[in-house]
Scaffold this active site. Structure first.
Site, PDB file in Angstrom:
ATOM      1  N   HIS A 271       0.823  -1.224   0.000  1.00 53.46           N
ATOM      2  CA  HIS A 271       0.000   0.000   0.000  1.00 53.46           C
ATOM      3  C   HIS A 271       0.853   1.269   0.000  1.00 53.46           C
ATOM      4  O   HIS A 271       0.417   2.304   0.510  1.00 53.46           O
ATOM      5  CB  HIS A 271      -0.950   0.049   1.209  1.00 53.46           C
ATOM      6  CG  HIS A 271      -1.702  -1.225   1.446  1.00 53.46           C
ATOM      7  ND1 HIS A 271      -2.911  -1.491   0.854  1.00 53.46           N
ATOM      8  CD2 HIS A 271      -1.385  -2.319   2.179  1.00 53.46           C
ATOM      9  CE1 HIS A 271      -3.323  -2.694   1.241  1.00 53.46           C
ATOM     10  NE2 HIS A 271      -2.416  -3.217   2.039  1.00 53.46           N
TER      11      HIS A 271
ATOM     12  N   GLU B  31       9.029   8.302 -17.761  1.00 53.25           N
ATOM     13  CA  GLU B  31       7.609   8.664 -17.899  1.00 53.25           C
ATOM     14  C   GLU B  31       7.079   8.265 -19.272  1.00 53.25           C
ATOM     15  O   GLU B  31       5.949   7.795 -19.405  1.00 53.25           O
ATOM     16  CB  GLU B  31       7.430  10.170 -17.691  1.00 53.25           C
ATOM     17  CG  GLU B  31       7.635  10.580 -16.241  1.00 53.25           C
ATOM     18  CD  GLU B  31       7.702  12.097 -16.056  1.00 53.25           C
ATOM     19  OE1 GLU B  31       7.097  12.604 -15.126  1.00 53.25           O
ATOM     20  OE2 GLU B  31       8.378  12.769 -16.854  1.00 53.25           O
TER      21      GLU B  31
ATOM     22  N   LYS C 184      15.006  21.746 -11.819  1.00 53.85           N
ATOM     23  CA  LYS C 184      14.363  20.460 -12.143  1.00 53.85           C
ATOM     24  C   LYS C 184      15.234  19.522 -12.964  1.00 53.85           C
ATOM     25  O   LYS C 184      15.970  19.923 -13.848  1.00 53.85           O
ATOM     26  CB  LYS C 184      13.078  20.727 -12.938  1.00 53.85           C
ATOM     27  CG  LYS C 184      11.994  21.395 -12.135  1.00 53.85           C
ATOM     28  CD  LYS C 184      11.187  20.413 -11.327  1.00 53.85           C
ATOM     29  CE  LYS C 184      10.331  19.545 -12.167  1.00 53.85           C
ATOM     30  NZ  LYS C 184       8.964  19.873 -12.252  1.00 53.85           N
TER      31      LYS C 184
ATOM     32  N   SER D  86      13.671  21.747 -16.932  1.00 60.47           N
ATOM     33  CA  SER D  86      12.427  22.461 -17.152  1.00 60.47           C
ATOM     34  C   SER D  86      12.763  23.796 -17.794  1.00 60.47           C
ATOM     35  O   SER D  86      13.808  24.379 -17.517  1.00 60.47           O
ATOM     36  CB  SER D  86      11.733  22.668 -15.805  1.00 60.47           C
ATOM     37  OG  SER D  86      10.907  23.798 -15.877  1.00 60.47           O
TER      38      SER D  86
END
Ligand code: ARG
Length: 478
Positions: free
Chosen positions: A167, A301, A294, A288
């Protein structure tokens, strides 16, 4: 300009004559063409044609000279297509017609004999099967490469203990190697699924004709041997309408994509500043345009994102095939795109993912810090009490009370005194404090398949042998 209707006459040439008085309209020609997709089948189409040609010679339909002329022309066409020296033209609908058209230009008399005892229905089927078999071999080989890298990485991380999760909550300490090797098992199942799909595809369908078989003495076993098929289809109607092999391959690809997406998701989480378990190499991250600090895990992804496309390709093929009456229907021309796209997505994902894995830097300190919140040893306490003879349900409840007491006093479990433990249960002894140790926790697991270092070492030996055997097996597939 009007396009020649395959199987119909063309006002602009005499390629194939038939019952039609008119050329197909431009709009219909454009709509029905599949060249943009099936041009990727060129090599397989030519190999299939050569096998068919040999069978035609064996059956006495073409002479030795004709066979040699046609074969030479086909080999030239193959290399011309490869070197982009041959213009492929949509007006001939698909790659099969383009190749045949060019063949007849090169060897007009004999070339026109090649399509004897063959229909485009069995031709397309055999080409697609050859394509799928070849792409399965490519994918399976990339799976083995990835497995090799995973096992290597696991091997050097057996002693790295980290929090294991259920979980996404701290559950029990585990070896990092154990976590990594969970993916080895997934990819091994994928490998087996690919081989199953390979077996399904490994059936020669040439010789089925349009649907009923052909009137010539085509030696199908001989054709199978030439093309490296293990089996010969037994029902010509099934043969030309069957796309199970493509669906099975697409399913295997979907499972690989799904497993990759789970792994990517974990690495994305581990790479976040909250976790910090892993650092991705700059070469696989992007900055970024606005936030200078970043480093985004875009490659991971994208692999995760491609899963959507792969799974929907599987669905699209299912839906295309659903409810089709026997035998060939033109709907089936839509079968190649989803498989080709899925293959490309998964194959390129596997390749780049392997490179990412090779360069991962685990922050073992950060992983260890995750264990400092020592409530993760609560199960070990419950087990400790059970080992002292307490029924587990009872020890679970008592440990729950210990955790709640520690929580309320704002202390870690390891900072409670023996007196405090004893107040809750007399069964607690001084050795309870030995439990708060990552290695002790991990190595107290006794079962095969568990996270104890000894077990991981043993299973890695199995994996290494398995990889060797699977490599050998794959090399033997034609
Ligand atoms: N381009 C077609 C395909 O890929 C070729 C098969 C055509 N067969 C037919 N009966 N029209 O499916």
């Amino acid at each position: 300009m009007k396009r020649n209707n395959p199987g119909n006459p063309g006002s602009h040439d005499n390629f194939v004559r038939g019952r039609f008085k008119e050329d197909i309209s431009d709009i219909a020609a454009d709509f029905t063409a599949s060249l943009d997709i099936d041009k990727k089948l060129a090599d397989f189409d030519i190999n299939g044609s050569i096998a068919h040609l040999y069978a035609l010679e064996k059956a006495g339909i073409v002479s030795k000279k004709e066979k040699n002329d046609i074969e030479k022309a086909l080999i030239k066409i193959k290399s011309d297509i490869k070197n982009e020296k041959m213009k492929l033209d949509k007006k001939y609908e698909d790659i099969h017609m383009n190749i045949e058209k060019r063949l007849i230009e090169l060897v007009p008399e004999s070339g026109a004999k090649l399509h004897t005892g063959r229909s485009r229905n069995d031709q397309v089927s055999v080409d697609f099967r050859l394509y799928v078999k070849s792409r399965i071999r490519d994918t399976a080989s990339e799976i083995i490469n990835l497995e090799t890298v995973l096992v290597k990485m696991a091997k050097s991380n057996i002693g790295t203990v980290m929090p294991g999760y259920t979980h996404l909550q701290h559950a029990q300490p585990v070896s990092l190697a154990h976590h990594i090797l969970a993916y080895y098992e997934m990819f091994l199942r994928d490998f087996k699924r690919l081989l199953n799909a390979y077996e399904t595809a490994d059936v020669l369908t040439l010789g089925s004709g349009a649907l009923a078989g052909v009137d010539f003495d085509i030696d199908r076993n001989f054709e199978a041997k030439v093309l490296g098929f293990g089996n010969v289809s037994r029902n010509s109607m099934d043969a030309v309408s069957d796309r199970d092999f493509a669906l099975e391959f697409n399913f295997a690809l979907s499972m690989i994509a799904l497993h990759l997406s789970r792994f990517c998701e974990e690495l994305i989480i581990w790479n976040s500043s909250e976790f910090g378990f892993v650092k991705l190499k700059d070469e696989f991250t992007t900055g970024s345009s606005i936030m200078p600090q970043k480093k985004n895990p875009d490659v991971l992804e994208l692999i995760r994102g491609k899963t959507g496309g792969v799974v929907s390709s599987l669905l699209s093929l299912f839906i295309t095939m659903k409810s089709l009456p026997l035998t060939y229907n033109r709907d089936m021309q839509e079968d190649k795109k989803p498989v080709m796209e899925s293959f490309y997505s998964v194959y390129s994902s596997l390749k780049i993912f392997k490179e990412i894995i090779k360069t991962l830097k685990f922050d073992k300190k950060k992983m260890g810090e995750g264990l400092k919140n020592d409530y993760i040893y609560a199960t070990d306490i419950a087990t400790y009490l059970a080992k002292k003879g307490m029924p587990f349900r009872k020890s679970h409840e008592i440990t729950g009370r210990i955790v709640s007491y520690a929580e309320n006093s704002g202390k870690p479990l390891s900072s409670l005194s023996l007196k405090e433990y004893k107040k809750i249960t007399e069964a607690a002894e001084a050795d309870i404090f030995d439990l708060f140790n990552p290695e002790v926790s991990v190595n107290s697991k006794k079962t095969k398949g568990g996270t104890a270092f000894k077990e991981i070492n043993a299973v890695i030996n199995e994996y290494e042998k398995e990889i060797g055997n699977n490599k050998k097996f794959l090399r033997k597939l034609v």
